[in-house]
Design a protein around this motif. Structure first.
Motif: not given
Length: 507
Positions: A97-102
């Protein structure tokens, strides 16, 4: 939502370390407008089904786990207290989810995407030091099994204080190796889960890569007061030998506008060019220093009796000590700097110009070898890092005081008789010479994609100028990134003279 990656909450762990001097020298100028924020653009053709967001995000999340600085934040308490802070993901899903936000999907041309990154509002920040953008024109069928090829562009954005060009290109190779592999989405999902668990499922170690100055640490016996003084004397003496009396005229008061004219030389001509350099016992990098030298001599209209100076980055990875905390991460900053000084004067007659060109290419080769093979390399790099860190802190403090309206008046200038006359020490241009990038990009491993175009650069300060040279996909690429609003028209003549010199001397 991911189907098989389950949350495995743990006590939130926070890893941190201080920025080193070199990292600080890049971080502080970047705070307001993103000066030096890097980008890597890769143009490629791939099956549209390969580029679905879910699959791309698995690969992006996996690489962010392996290289924690990509998802670390920066906290600044004071000019001498600036820290990387890494919040350990609670689970593989948290990492995803952190990667998806970036991660951002767009429908922009390569030119529009790069221009918006270089000249638009800053994308990166202290809270988001890296960002991945995918743009393209997929085929109509985007199902997992879709095999029709689409044209795509990838733009990796990363703050320079996270790493350097070698980090960018190793990332590019790993990204396409994983993305284009025969692994299914489920395989990539399992790989992400395994990666998270192997490091964070039950381990409390610090995995943040060490900074450059720690890795360049000298033996304990070399850290006495005598050795520290000797190092600084050697460094100052080496700097005093640098003479450069040329720079581009600036325009003041304009909003920065970076452009990056780029020339790609076809594979056959590239082979001839490299063979010609080899016959003269120089690399293409040494030849490019001479190209710039001759191009400027054809451009400038005064001060031919004063030498011209160019600076270039020095890859320090081969001389660094291993990082016990995070051996497998290549995302860290590992560059120094060196200078090449060449005569500016050339005869008006072109009769002997080719001999002069190759003589100066060999001089550039010798000066590069002197810098890279010096027994004082590590100590000089440490001193340069210390100096750059001190300057960055002082300039940042002054900038902040001006913004707050609390800047104290500068001390009166020294009288002429109090100033020791020193020769000029100005660099005309920087050269980022990346060499043969096909030694990093394993094209044969990109099973379902053809990566055909590479462009790289950074957001510049007003009046900035930097020449890039590298080979990629068997072709030689030359580009000049510069602030066209901050430099006068002479830079356009200079670029034209570079291209003419390429044709004249390298065929």
């Amino acid at each position: 939502m991911l189907s098989s990656i389950q949350r495995n909450p743990s006590r939130r762990r926070r890893l941190e370390r201080q920025l080193g001097d070199t990292e600080t020298s890049y971080f502080l100028p970047s705070r307001k407008s993103g000066v030096n924020d890097m980008y890597l653009h890769l143009g490629f053709r791939a099956p549209s089904g390969l580029m679905r967001r879910r699959r791309v995000c698995f690969v992006w999340a996996f690489l962010r786990l392996k290289h924690p600085l990509l998802s670390s934040k920066v906290e600044m308490q004071d000019y001498d207290d600036i820290r990387f802070v890494y919040q350990v993901p609670d689970s593989a899903m948290d990492a995803y989810e952190s990667a998806d936000a970036s991660l951002d999907y767009r429908s922009q041309s390569k030119e529009a995407m790069i221009d918006s990154y270089l000249n638009g509002p800053r994308i990166l920040s202290n809270e988001r030091p890296s960002y991945l953008i995918i743009s393209g024109h997929p085929a109509k069928d985007c199902s997992p099994s879709a095999s029709a090829l689409g044209g795509f562009d990838l733009l990796l954005c990363a703050a320079h204080f996270l790493g350097d060009g070698m980090a960018l290109h190793n990332f590019g190779n790993d990204f396409f190796t994983l993305l284009t592999s025969d692994w299914t989405d489920e395989n990539l999902e399992s790989m992400l889960s395994d990666e998270w668990y192997s490091w964070w499922g039950g381990k409390n170690g610090n995995r943040l890569p060490s900074h450059l100055e720690d890795r360049l640490a000298l033996p304990p016996m070399a850290d006495t007061k005598f050795h520290r003084i000797a190092r600084r004397v050697d460094f100052e003496n080496s700097q005093a030998r640098l003479i450069g009396g040329h720079s581009f005229p600036r325009r003041n008061g304009n909003t920065r506008k970076t452009v990056v004219p780029t020339v790609c030389i076809d594979a056959e001509r590239t082979k001839r060019t490299l063979k010609k350099c080899q016959a003269q016992s120089v690399s293409i990098n040494a030849a490019l220093f001479s190209i710039v030298n001759i191009a400027w001599a054809k451009t400038c209209d005064r001060n031919w009796e004063i030498p011209m100076m160019m600076y270039s980055a020095l890859n320090l990875r081969p001389v660094l000590a291993a990082n016990d905390g995070c051996d497998d991460s290549y995302w860290y900053l590992a560059i120094g700097f060196f200078n090449v000084v060449l005569p500016t004067f050339i005869p008006k007659s072109d009769h002997d110009i080719e001999k002069i060109f190759w003589r100066r290419a060999r001089a550039a080769k010798e000066q590069t070898a002197q810098a890279t093979k010096s027994p004082m390399l590590a100590s000089r790099c440490l001193e340069m890092a210390r100096k750059r860190g001190m300057q960055a802190r002082r300039w940042a403090r002054e900038d902040d005081e001006k913004e707050r309206g609390t800047c104290r008046a500068s001390p009166p200038p020294l009288r002429a008789k109090d100033v020791t006359r020193r020769p000029p020490c100005a660099a005309l241009v920087g050269l980022s010479l990346l060499g043969n990038l096909d030694a990093i990009y394993n094209h044969a491993a990109f099973l379902k994609a053809e990566v055909h175009t590479l462009t790289t650069g950074s957001r510049q300060r007003a009046g900035g100028i930097l020449l890039f040279g590298y080979t990629f996909a068997g072709k030689l690429w030359i580009s000049l990134g510069y602030d066209e609003a901050g430099l006068d028209d002479k830079v356009e003549q200079f670029w034209a003279n570079i291209l003419t010199a390429m044709d004249t001397f390298l065929g």
